[in-house]
Design an enzyme around this catalytic site. Structure first.
Site, PDB file in Angstrom:
ATOM      1  N   TYR A 137       3.031  -6.276  -0.422  1.00 17.92           N
ATOM      2  CA  TYR A 137       2.309  -6.071  -1.676  1.00 17.92           C
ATOM      3  C   TYR A 137       3.131  -6.649  -2.823  1.00 17.92           C
ATOM      4  O   TYR A 137       4.349  -6.747  -2.722  1.00 17.92           O
ATOM      5  CB  TYR A 137       2.061  -4.577  -1.885  1.00 17.92           C
ATOM      6  CG  TYR A 137       1.232  -3.944  -0.801  1.00 17.92           C
ATOM      7  CD1 TYR A 137      -0.146  -4.145  -0.747  1.00 17.92           C
ATOM      8  CD2 TYR A 137       1.821  -3.155   0.179  1.00 17.92           C
ATOM      9  CE1 TYR A 137      -0.904  -3.555   0.254  1.00 17.92           C
ATOM     10  CE2 TYR A 137       1.063  -2.564   1.180  1.00 17.92           C
ATOM     11  CZ  TYR A 137      -0.295  -2.762   1.212  1.00 17.92           C
ATOM     12  OH  TYR A 137      -1.049  -2.191   2.198  1.00 17.92           O
TER      13      TYR A 137
ATOM     14  N   ASP B 223      -5.229   0.420   7.909  1.00 22.14           N
ATOM     15  CA  ASP B 223      -4.252  -0.648   7.719  1.00 22.14           C
ATOM     16  C   ASP B 223      -4.815  -1.816   8.532  1.00 22.14           C
ATOM     17  O   ASP B 223      -4.836  -1.771   9.762  1.00 22.14           O
ATOM     18  CB  ASP B 223      -2.868  -0.202   8.195  1.00 22.14           C
ATOM     19  CG  ASP B 223      -1.776  -0.693   7.257  1.00 22.14           C
ATOM     20  OD1 ASP B 223      -1.876  -1.869   6.825  1.00 22.14           O
ATOM     21  OD2 ASP B 223      -0.851   0.063   6.959  1.00 22.14           O
TER      22      ASP B 223
ATOM     23  N   LYS C  85      -3.364  -1.956   3.502  1.00 17.70           N
ATOM     24  CA  LYS C  85      -4.220  -0.773   3.519  1.00 17.70           C
ATOM     25  C   LYS C  85      -5.542  -1.046   2.819  1.00 17.70           C
ATOM     26  O   LYS C  85      -5.552  -1.480   1.678  1.00 17.70           O
ATOM     27  CB  LYS C  85      -3.510   0.373   2.808  1.00 17.70           C
ATOM     28  CG  LYS C  85      -2.200   0.793   3.459  1.00 17.70           C
ATOM     29  CD  LYS C  85      -1.522   1.874   2.631  1.00 17.70           C
ATOM     30  CE  LYS C  85      -0.194   2.295   3.212  1.00 17.70           C
ATOM     31  NZ  LYS C  85       0.868   1.266   3.074  1.00 17.70           N
TER      32      LYS C  85
HETATM   33  C1  LIG Z   1       2.074   1.432   2.892  1.00 20.38           C
HETATM   34  C2  LIG Z   1       2.965   0.392   2.479  1.00 20.38           C
HETATM   35  C3  LIG Z   1       3.488   0.357   1.171  1.00 20.38           C
HETATM   36  C4  LIG Z   1       3.135   1.403   0.142  1.00 20.38           C
HETATM   37  O1  LIG Z   1       1.783   1.345  -0.183  1.00 20.38           O
HETATM   38  P1  LIG Z   1       1.177   2.313  -1.306  1.00 20.38           P
HETATM   39  O2  LIG Z   1      -0.293   2.113  -1.216  1.00 20.38           O
HETATM   40  O3  LIG Z   1       1.770   1.881  -2.606  1.00 20.38           O
HETATM   41  O4  LIG Z   1       1.599   3.706  -0.956  1.00 20.38           O
HETATM   42  C5  LIG Z   1       4.314  -0.675   0.837  1.00 20.38           C
HETATM   43  N1  LIG Z   1       4.626  -1.649   1.725  1.00 20.38           N
HETATM   44  C6  LIG Z   1       4.151  -1.638   2.977  1.00 20.38           C
HETATM   45  C7  LIG Z   1       4.496  -2.754   3.888  1.00 20.38           C
HETATM   46  C8  LIG Z   1       3.303  -0.615   3.400  1.00 20.38           C
HETATM   47  O5  LIG Z   1       2.834  -0.609   4.650  1.00 20.38           O
END
Ligand SMILES: *Cc1c(COP(=O)(O)O)cnc(C)c1O
Ligand code: SF4
Length: 413
Positions: free
Chosen positions: A139, A356, A363
């Site tokens: 992200y 996911d 997600k």
């Molecule tokens: C779940 C996840 C996050 C955090 O996601 P949020 O929606 O901000 O809680 C960050 N990096 C990875 C790779 C994830 O799988």
């Protein structure tokens, strides 16, 4: 278009209400087969780790009702995903119930060896988003920082089974210096999520070292830890750990509880110590077949979490991890459960249901359809009871505003 009221808790269903109430009772885990152990040992998290149930021989001793499938599972675990259950958590298992929801989560079964073509060893595509070992940057503004491949116990559906416990020979070696260096040289990263494995298995000193190095990076606004320790090993949540953690605020902690039975008096006390240290607590659950795939169990879990000052955060559709078919349930079922929660109970008790995306899409939120139609001039919605309403908007999708009153008209008033 009215759909049926999905709540199982209508006044005409006293059995469901009764079940909800009993699932929400706080009980101690007790000592199970370890009744002879001293309080000092039992309450010592290192004793709990040293005495984990890891072998078939121990399983024979502590779980005489073991099934043939579990016996085979325990043999195979060594080369797939280790079995390791602390005595505390093991004591939550109902030895007389083959389908015990606690048991299903941590005792391997033969079904784990059955894999399907659509299952994967890295279902979230983490390895392909890893710029340095132990760091997943998928992200834009946040990273997942893997600190260890160890957990207090191993969840049979773990999305990181390829890595955790090292039973399948992944040989995970985090390189803290390189991970920190990457975070420090990427100013777009404002949020670091420590996970693994379980970050709270590190010693206080090691964790403190990591947190202070991350805190020293000016662009890091927010730290969080993902941990199942408050449920698997609440003894680890010592006052010393809490007072160390509170020096790194804003620091959030996401726990991982799947069934209300995991919320014992011991777990609640550990969670209270964390909350008293000012750490906002969230919960991530995985939707699991015959563990929590019904509305009453989910409602009990989420309401009980709130009593422990934990805010339900995500409900995950179980990832397509190899050998997890017996623990997965359908998205349809997940949506039905979400319908049964939203509106029927406290909004804080309703997590966001997510998938996911298999292969590495991240997600994706999935929600029951509350928007029935989007017409040119209105949005047609339904509420949690299935009643239909309209919200008007203009042809071009802008909010509907009344025709402006002319100056002349205004002056007449
Ligand atoms: C779940 C996840 C996050 C955090 O996601 P949020 O929606 O901000 O809680 C960050 N990096 C990875 C790779 C994830 O799988
Ligand atoms: S605690 Fe988390 S990382 Fe560890 S086995 Fe369970 S799901 Fe996997």
């Amino acid at each position: 278009m009215a759909t049926e009221n999905a709540s199982p808790l209508r006044d005409d269903d006293p059995a469901a209400r009764q079940r909800l109430a009993s699932l929400k009772e706080f009980r101690s885990a007790g000592r199970g087969p370890w009744s002879e152990v001293s309080d000092g040992d039992w309450n010592d998290w290192r004793w709990q780790l040293r005495n984990r149930v890891t072998s078939l021989e121990q399983l024979e001793r502590f779980l005489p009702s073991m099934t043939a499938s579990e016996r085979a599972g325990a043999r195979l675990a060594k080369s797939k995903l280790a079995m390791a259950v602390p005595p505390y958590y093991f004591s939550l298992i109902d030895p007389d119930d083959e389908h015990c929801p606690v048991r299903r989560q941590v005792i391997p079964r033969m079904e784990e060896t059955t894999t399907a073509a659509w299952e994967m060893s890295d279902p979230c595509g983490e390895d392909s988003h890893s710029p340095v070992p132990g760091l997943v940057h998928r992200y834009p503004d946040r990273v997942l920082f893997l600190v260890t491949d160890r957990c207090a116990a191993y969840c049979r559906y773990c999305t990181r089974s390829r890595l955790v416990s090292n039973a399948s020979g992944y040989d995970f070696h985090p390189e803290f210096d390189r991970q920190i260096e990457y975070v420090a040289t990427h100013p777009e990263i404002r949020d670091v999520l420590l996970s693994g494995g379980d970050a709270l298995l590190l010693s206080d000193e090691k964790l403190e070292y990591l947190l202070s190095r991350l805190r020293a990076i000016p662009h890091i606004e927010f730290l969080r830890i993902g941990s199942r320790i408050p449920l698997f090993l609440p003894q680890r949540i010592t006052p010393a750990l809490c007072s160390m953690l509170k020096r790194f605020h804003p620091l959030f902690l996401s726990v991982h509880s799947n069934h209300p039975r995991e919320l014992t008096t011991e777990a609640r006390e550990g969670l209270e110590r964390l909350a008293d240290a000012g750490i906002p607590l969230g919960n991530q659950s995985v939707l699991l077949r015959h563990v929590n795939d019904d509305v009453v169990t989910m409602m009990a879990l989420n309401q009980k979490l709130l009593m422990c000052r934990v805010r339900p955060y995500y409900l995950y559709q179980c990832d397509l991890i190899a050998g997890s078919a017996h623990l997965r349930t359908s998205v349809r079922k997940g949506l039905e459960i979400m319908e049964g929660l939203r509106g029927h109970t406290t909004g804080y008790a309703v997590p966001q249901y997510v998938i996911d995306a298999p292969g590495g899409g991240g997600k994706v939120p999935v929600n029951p359809d509350y928007v029935l139609q989007r017409n040119r001039d209105r949005v047609v919605i339904r509420n949690f009871e299935g009643r239909v309403f309209e919200y008007p908007e203009a042809d071009d999708g802008t909010p509907l505003v009344p025709k402006p009153t002319s100056i002349e008209e205004a002056q007449l008033v």
